[in-house]
Design an enzyme around this catalytic site. Structure first.
Site, PDB file in Angstrom:
ATOM      1  N   ASP A   1       0.862  -1.183   0.000  1.00 20.68           N
ATOM      2  CA  ASP A   1       0.000   0.000   0.000  1.00 20.68           C
ATOM      3  C   ASP A   1       0.895   1.228   0.000  1.00 20.68           C
ATOM      4  OD1 ASP A   1       1.065   0.286   2.534  1.00 20.68           O
ATOM      5  OD2 ASP A   1      -0.852   0.304   3.576  1.00 20.68           O
TER       6      ASP A   1
ATOM      7  N   ASP B   1       1.399   4.789   2.329  1.00 18.16           N
ATOM      8  CA  ASP B   1       1.004   5.395   3.604  1.00 18.16           C
ATOM      9  C   ASP B   1       1.403   6.867   3.637  1.00 18.16           C
ATOM     10  OD1 ASP B   1       0.411   2.699   5.091  1.00 18.16           O
ATOM     11  OD2 ASP B   1       2.429   2.437   4.270  1.00 18.16           O
TER      12      ASP B   1
ATOM     13  N   ASP C   1      -3.297   4.411   2.736  1.00 18.62           N
ATOM     14  CA  ASP C   1      -3.643   4.782   4.115  1.00 18.62           C
ATOM     15  C   ASP C   1      -3.311   6.252   4.339  1.00 18.62           C
ATOM     16  OD1 ASP C   1      -4.474   2.238   4.814  1.00 18.62           O
ATOM     17  OD2 ASP C   1      -2.554   1.660   5.708  1.00 18.62           O
TER      18      ASP C   1
HETATM   19  P1  8DG Z   1       4.217  -2.465   2.963  1.00 18.39           P
HETATM   20  O1  8DG Z   1       3.002  -1.581   2.991  1.00 18.39           O
HETATM   21  O2  8DG Z   1       5.198  -2.063   1.940  1.00 18.39           O
HETATM   22  O3  8DG Z   1       3.864  -3.904   2.883  1.00 18.39           O
HETATM   23  O4  8DG Z   1       4.992  -2.302   4.365  1.00 18.39           O
HETATM   24  P2  8DG Z   1       4.747  -1.221   5.457  1.00 18.39           P
HETATM   25  O5  8DG Z   1       4.447   0.121   4.854  1.00 18.39           O
HETATM   26  O6  8DG Z   1       5.895  -1.283   6.396  1.00 18.39           O
HETATM   27  O7  8DG Z   1       3.499  -1.801   6.225  1.00 18.39           O
HETATM   28  P3  8DG Z   1       2.088  -1.167   6.576  1.00 18.39           P
HETATM   29  O8  8DG Z   1       1.203  -2.311   6.909  1.00 18.39           O
HETATM   30  O9  8DG Z   1       1.594  -0.244   5.530  1.00 18.39           O
HETATM   31  O10 8DG Z   1       2.354  -0.385   7.921  1.00 18.39           O
HETATM   32  C1  8DG Z   1       3.120   0.803   7.977  1.00 18.39           C
HETATM   33  C2  8DG Z   1       3.221   1.275   9.388  1.00 18.39           C
HETATM   34  O11 8DG Z   1       1.959   1.700   9.834  1.00 18.39           O
HETATM   35  C3  8DG Z   1       3.685   0.183  10.345  1.00 18.39           C
HETATM   36  O12 8DG Z   1       4.762   0.646  11.082  1.00 18.39           O
HETATM   37  C4  8DG Z   1       2.570  -0.043  11.261  1.00 18.39           C
HETATM   38  C5  8DG Z   1       1.758   1.220  11.120  1.00 18.39           C
HETATM   39  N1  8DG Z   1       0.352   0.998  11.375  1.00 18.39           N
HETATM   40  C6  8DG Z   1      -0.594   0.286  10.684  1.00 18.39           C
HETATM   41  N2  8DG Z   1      -1.777   0.327  11.322  1.00 18.39           N
HETATM   42  C7  8DG Z   1      -1.560   1.068  12.419  1.00 18.39           C
HETATM   43  C8  8DG Z   1      -2.366   1.476  13.465  1.00 18.39           C
HETATM   44  O13 8DG Z   1      -3.541   1.156  13.522  1.00 18.39           O
HETATM   45  N3  8DG Z   1      -1.778   2.255  14.428  1.00 18.39           N
HETATM   46  C9  8DG Z   1      -0.457   2.635  14.353  1.00 18.39           C
HETATM   47  N4  8DG Z   1       0.063   3.392  15.311  1.00 18.39           N
HETATM   48  N5  8DG Z   1       0.315   2.247  13.375  1.00 18.39           N
HETATM   49  C10 8DG Z   1      -0.217   1.482  12.435  1.00 18.39           C
HETATM   50  O14 8DG Z   1      -0.381  -0.282   9.639  1.00 18.39           O
HETATM   51 MN    MN Z   2       2.671   0.422   3.764  1.00 24.10          MN
HETATM   52 MN    MN Z   3      -0.453   0.796   5.568  1.00 24.09          MN
END
Ligand code: 8DG
Ligand code: MN
Ligand code: MN
Length: 396
Positions: free
Chosen positions: A204, A206, A320
């Site tokens: 995704d 972020d 996100d």
């Molecule tokens: P990817 O998307 O490339 O697979 O890897 P990523 O970017 O490291 O993973 P991610 O699932 O998008 O998560 C990114 C960061 O966001 C990770 O450190 C955890 C954080 N995160 C969530 N959900 C939540 C939440 O509900 N609360 C908090 N504080 N952080 C969150 O994904």
């Molecule tokens: Mn991510």
């Molecule tokens: Mn994410």
């Protein structure tokens, strides 16, 4: 042949947040096997086992050279009996029989396919499997009621499960930037997650949004979402209000690790011409590559059927969005940059080694009974008594 007596013995600190973990991994075969077993444990809703495998994989990711013998690992943290057995198997045979048989198992495959649907977690997937549903086709045919997220997830399954490239992330970044500055001039957008850590692809994209004047960010998310919706950029969105309570001497301590920022889980519609990359034949999830209409060798219009639709001029991308007040920005940035294990280890370090509670909102010192303010990630690491680790070295 490597002489075991001459092979270097590795040394690694206990917590992943004390280590510098780049994307350069000298032990990919080992860490892939352990990560697969971690994923399987998570899919089986056994998070404890999942974390144990993730920690073991993270230790190997931090090593400066390939492991050639078990003796090199003597004294390393986080390597339990099970992980060591997996490592030994890989060192002796070239692959992990447990990881391989897991990968081949019908249950793992079904859990992976079903949780690949946005909005479907391990519990829902397991419940469907118990009711004889193992594939998307069976799910569609079953007539099971799906919530709005799951309906969108099923509809955009291929897009959501195709890796997002950095070029696509940048294109989405420009759209989000335009949306945010249109509805609130001066507001700032920061790319977080894996792309901030330097990853070349992600599941995704972020973003963290803030405004340099405290309070100006309030109510921003619905406006951003409306703007994006009006421009046709959203295939799905669910916005959650900020539920973070302010007390007189600072933000209240969050009850769990879930933060309470205003946030939006969405699926973007990204047009091909906004993707800024050379077009390639689309790869379907079944691994079959199909040609675009324009690439049909005979110049025929391909017949349209349910199984072989016209290629879309756009793709679906999971995005996100999070809004943070500037006073919490450093904590939010640190919390949303990841990796997930790095975050978990930071909180574990804070709690066990420093008697502090770290969240994406604040850092609370339980000994001094007060919040420790910070305006940068560097300050947070300093409060925690840790050497600063830049995002590109948080790939634990
Ligand atoms: P990817 O998307 O490339 O697979 O890897 P990523 O970017 O490291 O993973 P991610 O699932 O998008 O998560 C990114 C960061 O966001 C990770 O450190 C955890 C954080 N995160 C969530 N959900 C939540 C939440 O509900 N609360 C908090 N504080 N952080 C969150 O994904
Ligand atoms: Mn991510
Ligand atoms: Mn994410």
């Amino acid at each position: 042949q490597i002489n075991e007596a001459e092979a270097m013995v590795f040394s690694v600190p206990n917590y992943a947040c004390q280590r510098r973990t780049t994307l350069e991994n000298h032990n990919a075969v080992l860490t892939d096997a352990l990560s697969l077993l971690a994923e399987n444990a998570e899919l089986e809703d056994e998070d404890g086992r999942g974390v144990a495998f993730r920690r073991a994989a993270a230790v190997l990711k931090a090593l400066p050279k390939p492991v050639t013998s078990l003796t090199q690992l003597r004294g390393l943290p986080c390597l339990g009996e099970h992980s060591l057995r997996v490592i030994q198997d890989v060192l002796e045979t070239g692959s992990s029989s447990e990881a391989e048989s897991t990968k081949q198992s019908e249950r793992f495959k079904a859990l992976k396919v079903l949780t690949g649907i946005f909005g479907v977690g391990p519990k829902t997937a397991a419940w469907w499997i118990r009711h004889g549903i193992n594939t998307l086709h069976q799910l569609r045919a079953s007539g099971h009621t799906l919530n709005r997220a799951q309906q969108a997830g099923l509809e955009h399954y291929d897009g959501v499960n195709r890796p997002v490239t950095k070029a696509e992330a940048d294109a989405i970044g420009e759209i989000v930037e335009t949306a945010v500055t249109s509805v609130l001039p001066g507001a700032q957008v920061t790319l977080t997650g894996g792309f901030r850590r330097g990853k070349l692809t992600g599941h995704d994209v972020d973003f963290l949004i803030t405004h340099p004047e405290e309070g100006r960010e309030e109510g921003l998310m619905p406006k951003v979402v409306s703007w994006l919706e009006s421009q046709g950029f959203l295939l799905y969105q669910k916005t959650t209000r900020n539920s973070y309570l302010e007390s007189k001497d600072g933000p209240a301590r969050p009850a769990s690790n879930m933060d309470r920022f205003e946030r939006c889980f969405s699926i973007f519609k990204l047009a091909e011409d906004e993707r800024r990359e050379t077009k390639q034949p689309e790869t379907r999830t079944d691994g079959v590559t199909r040609l675009r209409a324009s690439e049909d060798a005979c110049g025929r219009q391909p017949a349209l059927s349910q199984a072989d639709e016209e290629p879309k001029p756009w793709r679906a991308v999971r995005v996100d969005l999070v809004v943070s007040p500037i006073s919490q920005f450093a904590f939010a940035l640190l919390g949303w940059t990841g990796s997930k294990l790095f975050e978990r280890e930071l909180r574990r370090w804070a709690g066990y080694e420093k008697t502090m509670s770290l969240s994406s909102h604040a850092l609370y010192d339980n000994k001094q009974s007060r919040y420790l303010k910070a305006t940068s990630e560097e300050e947070i690491f300093a409060h925690l008594g840790l050497e600063y680790v830049p995002p590109s070295e948080r790939n634990a």
